[in-house]
Design a protein around this motif. Structure first.
Motif, PDB file in Angstrom:
ATOM      1  N   ALA A  17      14.555   9.896  -8.304  1.00  0.00           N
ATOM      2  CA  ALA A  17      14.987   9.324  -9.354  1.00  0.00           C
ATOM      3  C   ALA A  17      16.148   8.541  -9.616  1.00  0.00           C
ATOM      4  CB  ALA A  17      14.724  10.375 -10.666  1.00  0.00           C
ATOM      5  N   GLU A  21      18.938   8.079 -12.460  1.00  0.00           N
ATOM      6  CA  GLU A  21      19.060   8.545 -13.789  1.00  0.00           C
ATOM      7  C   GLU A  21      17.735   9.443 -14.511  1.00  0.00           C
ATOM      8  OE1 GLU A  21      21.899   8.496 -15.624  1.00  0.00           O
ATOM      9  OE2 GLU A  21      23.012   7.288 -13.984  1.00  0.00           O
ATOM     10  N   GLN A  22      17.048   8.804 -15.397  1.00  0.00           N
ATOM     11  CA  GLN A  22      16.013   9.522 -15.913  1.00  0.00           C
ATOM     12  C   GLN A  22      14.692   8.979 -15.423  1.00  0.00           C
ATOM     13  OE1 GLN A  22      16.794  12.035 -17.633  1.00  0.00           O
ATOM     14  NE2 GLN A  22      19.029  11.559 -18.127  1.00  0.00           N
ATOM     15  N   GLU A  75      11.897   8.422 -12.338  1.00  0.00           N
ATOM     16  CA  GLU A  75      11.441   8.649 -11.176  1.00  0.00           C
ATOM     17  C   GLU A  75      10.735   7.516 -10.554  1.00  0.00           C
ATOM     18  OE1 GLU A  75       9.945  12.701 -10.092  1.00  0.00           O
ATOM     19  OE2 GLU A  75       8.021  11.292 -10.125  1.00  0.00           O
ATOM     20  N   THR A 104      14.750  14.402  -5.708  1.00  0.00           N
ATOM     21  CA  THR A 104      14.438  15.532  -6.791  1.00  0.00           C
ATOM     22  C   THR A 104      13.445  16.581  -6.553  1.00  0.00           C
ATOM     23  OG1 THR A 104      13.012  13.940  -7.708  1.00  0.00           O
ATOM     24  CG2 THR A 104      15.299  13.807  -8.667  1.00  0.00           C
TER      25      THR A 104
END
Lengths: 247, 742
Positions: free
Chosen positions: A28, A30-31, A33, A72
């Motif tokens: 990802a 930041e936020q 993916e 992640t």
């Protein structure tokens, strides 16, 4: 770091574990993916081309493999050993060699100094020059020239030269053809083909399918952060339209 | 001839010290991309440590030298690298520069704290009294050692960077850190080595020059300014040219001191004494102006972590109103002494505000804003005599004109070179122009600083009397509030967009036909005008000003405070004003004046973590939700009003009042958070199946996307499942050091 994947360079027997394997890799920014559980296996001694449009996640996947971007989720295996989270510098020193997107050279360093940087992977400066200059005589002519002042093709040549100089186990090539004339691209891919013939495993990422498929043993199509299809170059070539254009 | 030889030898020795300093500066810049303003003060710290060990504690010279140069200096360099410099990856050149300024200020304060400047100290030459005869001139051993060390350093650094793998790796890391890592080079090692060597060279220069200067922290620190020119002649990368440049500067300075004397030039002499002190900066200015543009490329600042927030009118008007309201309350509650001491805060705040359009929006690094304020103060004092407010207008116009003149040759500069050019201008003002004695131009006698002190009267506005401290304090606040609205207007308008575009991509601006030269000149003029007006307001507050109020290091403090709080926030200017222009900190910590500067420095050092400044990173995210909740704001305002009434009626004292106001203000974001918690969904059952947050909240407020969320969203929008590739099952032995390892 005790692993030495360079030992795994010769093509292994049938059924042997792949040299590089991604299992369920997610990543990802930041936020958001951008890689969704990517599975991919690159067999030892083969050239695998990963094709896909802009934004497919190809470069991110390479960054994850080289350790520059932390996944992640999922795991990466090199010669059967889990290397998820290993530092890029350690991966480089055990034989994972990468040429990043753009010109993978140090622009303010001379050609000779650029090649010198490859000695961190355990090969002497003399050995590197003895291996590289016969393949790329133009680099020998320009050994004292700053890399940033050379043409795009010559810079890419230097990047490839630095990569092959140290007998790596696997080379990752990101968009080798970017911004180069077709003739130069053909020359560079000729070199890639020759490298592969020596048993080096190659994972190359390209937008220009035809060039990549010509040298590849296997190919994968990537889109939207997922691997959509894996097969031989012939199988993939037939379905490329749908991969790039949808449908 | 004999005098010429003496001056030449003296110039070569001075040049040798500059060469060692500039060599260290170039080394750290070439290998880390950071131009270290703290290089000089590091040398000062080393010189004082050497004095402590050898002269105070009586350690032998050799042992003191080994301890300082061989252990402490390199260790300090390694500390700088690990604690500060390596965290600056991905920050802009401004931030990187300001972090080194922060180090400068905090180290300078530390040196002055540990070694009281009032106590006289002395460092003598190595081998005192020993000398050799060269061309009929006695040359001391100390000078010979200096020259030899300079030569060894120049050759040694050249060999290090060109002929060793460690040196090549240092340069490679600056070129492309990731690529260096992908080649197996550990990036920490070259950085650490560069800082250790650079700091050691600063220490060598500090110890060698200490006997030649008055042994005090500030002159040793400002030695660095002289070394800038040598580094620039070497284009911040060529060590041989840096060495040549240092020698030229050393010689020019010594010849200037020897020949431009009052004895030789009885008329011009008094005007030239400041010029000889400014020789190195004159050379710096000329070098920057004369070097071809193609050679003046610093390290490219690629994508940075910094953004310029676009302020809203509502927020800006609330801010302006709060500033005025706060000033009214403060003016009626502060004691007479504190109120007088605080009137100058608005001058500093307006000077700090002038930094925003130029540095914050346009990305043009200027270190001369306080110098422009000095020019503005001169204009107001001379042209606004008797408190004529037109003096402020003259200050704005003249400063704008000079700002444009300074910007003209600086048009082709950016980044570190622009910073150094403006630094040269500021130092020239500080060391020479502001110190000039009276002179006559035609029939007009001009005495810029009235040979020492400028006098001011408070402005005489029609119908308003602001002669009292209280009225002047409120006037300053109103002026600042209006100026902050002008800055907001600039940011929100077309000119502001032009400035930001120019900062983000000059190339893209050129392709769309934007006249970046005109934009640059305009913003320089505007910013200088604003600083000039700030200088005038400052003069009106204090009544008298001298050149020391506008010295170069004070200007660095203004800029550094702005960077700490956020270069694009008017609130940052208020913070700078409060910090520099009120006795708040000295009242709170009366016995630790130096500690305050150290704390400012430490805050600046933290910039690597928060390059947008603490207002954008900490305060704004907490306060923005409050602006949409008027009932919470109204509640806090009511509480504050009650406190004001209680204070005015003497029911509570100043301390209780300040604590109460702080609680009422801090309570606002706390109340917002409480309200959000009350409204948040309380049970998992309220969420769509498979999701860890409401779909519209995913990716926001710290709720990171999880694989389960992606699957849940896919289900929610009925997206078909995608094919997966079959994988061979292989054993997975672990790798030491890996995330899934032992």
């Amino acid at each position: 770091m005790t692993l030495n994947v360079a030992d795994a360079r010769p093509a292994g027997p049938a059924g042997a574990p792949p040299l590089l394997e991604l299992r369920g890799i997610s990543a990802a920014y930041e936020q958001v993916e951008v890689l969704h559980k990517v599975d991919l296996a690159v067999p030892t001694g083969k050239v695998m081309a990963v094709l896909g449009p802009n934004g497919a996640g190809k470069t991110t996947m390479l960054k994850v493999i080289t350790g520059l971007h932390e996944p992640t989720g999922g795991d990466i295996f090199l010669a059967g050993r889990c290397v998820t989270g290993a530092a890029p510098v350690d991966l480089a020193r055990i034989g994972l060699c990468s040429i990043p997107e753009g010109r993978g050279v140090f622009p303010n360093l001379t050609v000779s100094e650029n090649l010198w940087m490859a000695t961190y992977r355990g090969v002497s400066r003399k050995e590197i020059e003895e291996k590289v200059f016969p393949i790329f005589p133009r680099l020998k002519e320009r050994r004292t020239q700053a890399a940033g002042t050379m043409s795009g093709g010559e810079q890419q040549m230097l990047a490839v030269a630095r990569a092959i100089a140290t007998n790596p186990a696997i080379i990752l090539l990101d968009e080798l053809s970017m911004g180069l004339a077709p003739l130069v691209v053909d020359q560079l891919y000729d070199v890639v083909g020759k490298i592969a013939e020596t048993g080096v495993t190659v994972l190359l990422v390209e937008q220009f399918a035809r060039t990549a498929l010509a040298v590849a043993d296997l190919a994968a199509v990537m889109s939207g952060g997922r691997i959509l299809q894996v097969g031989t170059p012939d199988e993939i070539a037939g379905d490329l339209h749908s991969a790039y254009l949808g449908g | 001839m004999h005098e010429f030889i003496i001056l030449t030898i003296s110039g070569l020795v001075t040049g040798g010290i500059y060469a060692i300093t500039a060599g260290g500066l170039t080394l750290t810049y070439t290998t880390t991309g950071i131009f270290n303003f703290a290089h000089g003060v590091t040398g000062a710290l080393a010189a004082f440590t050497y004095w402590q060990l050898h002269f105070d504690w009586g350690w032998p010279v050799w042992l003191s030298i080994i301890v300082v140069l061989g252990i402490l200096a390199p260790a300090f360099g390694v500390f700088l690298h690990f604690a500060i410099m390596r965290r600056l990856e991905g920050t802009s050149e401004t931030t990187r520069l300001m972090v080194t300024v922060a180090v400068l200020l905090s180290l300078l304060a530390t040196v002055m704290w540990v070694w009281d400047p009032q106590t006289p100290r002395n460092v003598v030459n190595f081998f005192p009294g020993e000398s050799v005869d060269m061309a009929g001139t006695r040359v001391s051993y100390h000078d010979l050692i200096t020259l030899a060390v300079a030569l060894i350093v120049a050759i040694g650094l050249w060999v290090l960077l060109r002929s060793t793998r460690a040196g090549v790796a240092m340069r490679a890391t600056v070129d492309d850190r990731n690529l260096a890592v992908l080649n197996g080079s550990r990036p920490e090692v070259p950085g650490m080595l560069a800082w250790a060597t650079g700091t050691m060279l600063a220490a060598v220069a500090g110890i060698l020059i200490a006997p030649k200067l008055s042994f005090a922290a500030l002159p040793l620190t400002l030695l660095i300014v002289n070394a800038y020119a040598a580094a620039v002649i070497g284009r911040l990368k060529s060590l041989p040219w840096t060495f040549v440049g240092a020698m030229i500067i050393g010689l020019v300075t010594e010849y200037g001191k020897g020949y431009l004397t009052e004895t030789r030039f009885p008329t011009a002499g008094p005007y030239l004494s400041g010029l000889t002190d400014s020789m190195p900066v004159l050379v710096l200015f000329l070098a920057i102006m004369l070097l071809p543009t193609s050679r003046l490329r610093g390290h490219a600042s690629s994508r940075t972590r910094e953004i310029a927030h676009r302020p809203t009118w509502t927020g800006s008007l609330v801010f302006a109103a709060l500033v005025i309201a706060g000033a009214v309350v403060a003016a009626n509650t502060l004691g007479a002494a504190d109120l007088f001491a605080s009137t100058k805060m608005w001058g500093f705040a307006i000077i700090a505000l002038s930094v925003i359009p130029l540095v914050g929006y346009a990305g043009k690094m200027s270190l001369a804003q306080l110098g422009f304020a000095g020019i503005g103060a001169i204009c107001v004092s001379h042209l606004g005599s008797g408190g004529n407010p037109l003096g402020l207008l003259w200050a704005a116009l003249i400063c704008a004109g000079i700002g444009v003149l300074v910007a003209l040759p600086a048009l082709r500069l950016s980044g570190i070179y622009l910073a150094l050019a403006t630094a040269a201008f500021a130092v020239m003002l500080d060391r020479w122009i502001f110190q000039l004695p009276a002179f006559t131009w035609g029939d007009t006698r001009i005495d810029l600083f009235n040979s020492g002190t400028l006098n001011f009267e408070r402005f005489d506005w029609p119908g308003i009397d602001i002669s009292s401290d209280r009225a002047y304090f409120i006037f300053g606040a109103v002026f600042f509030a209006l100026s902050s609205l002008v800055v907001v207007w600039i940011r929100r308008g077309e000119f502001g967009r032009r400035l930001l575009a120019m900062k983000d991509s000059p190339a893209a601006c050129a392709t769309i036909g934007m006249n970046h030269k005109l934009t640059t000149l305009t913003v320089f003029g505007l910013s200088a005008a604003m600083a000039g007006v700030g200088g005038g307001i400052l003069g009106g507050a204090l009544g008298t000003l001298s050149p020391v109020n506008f010295d170069f290091t004070a200007g660095l403090s203004v800029l550094m405070l702005m960077v700490i709080a956020g270069l694009t926030s008017p609130g940052a200017a208020l913070f700078a004003g409060i910090f520099l222009g009120t006795p708040l900190i000295t009242n709170l910590f009366p016995d630790y004046a130096q500690l305050t500067t150290i704390l400012i420095g430490l805050n600046g050092i933290a910039l690597g973590k928060n390059p947008n400044g603490f207002i954008a990173a900490k305060i704004r995210p907490e306060w923005e939700p409050a602006l949409q909740r008027p009932f919470i704001l109204a509640g806090s305002a009511a509480a504050q009003l009650v406190l004001v009434v209680l204070r005015f009626t003497d029911v509570i004292g100043n301390w209780a009042f300040v604590i109460g106001i702080l609680l009422a203000v801090i309570g606002i974001p706390a109340a917002v958070k409480g309200e959000l918690m009350l409204k948040a969904p309380r049970t998992e059952q309220e969420l769509p199946p498979g999701l860890s947050e409401q779909p519209e909240g995913l990716g926001l407020n710290g709720h990171r996307f999880k694989p389960a969320d992606i699957e849940g969203l896919d289900k929610l929008i009925a997206m078909p499942s995608l094919p997966t590739v079959a994988m061979a099952e292989t054993p997975s032995p672990t790798l030491p050091g890996a995330r899934h390892g032992a």
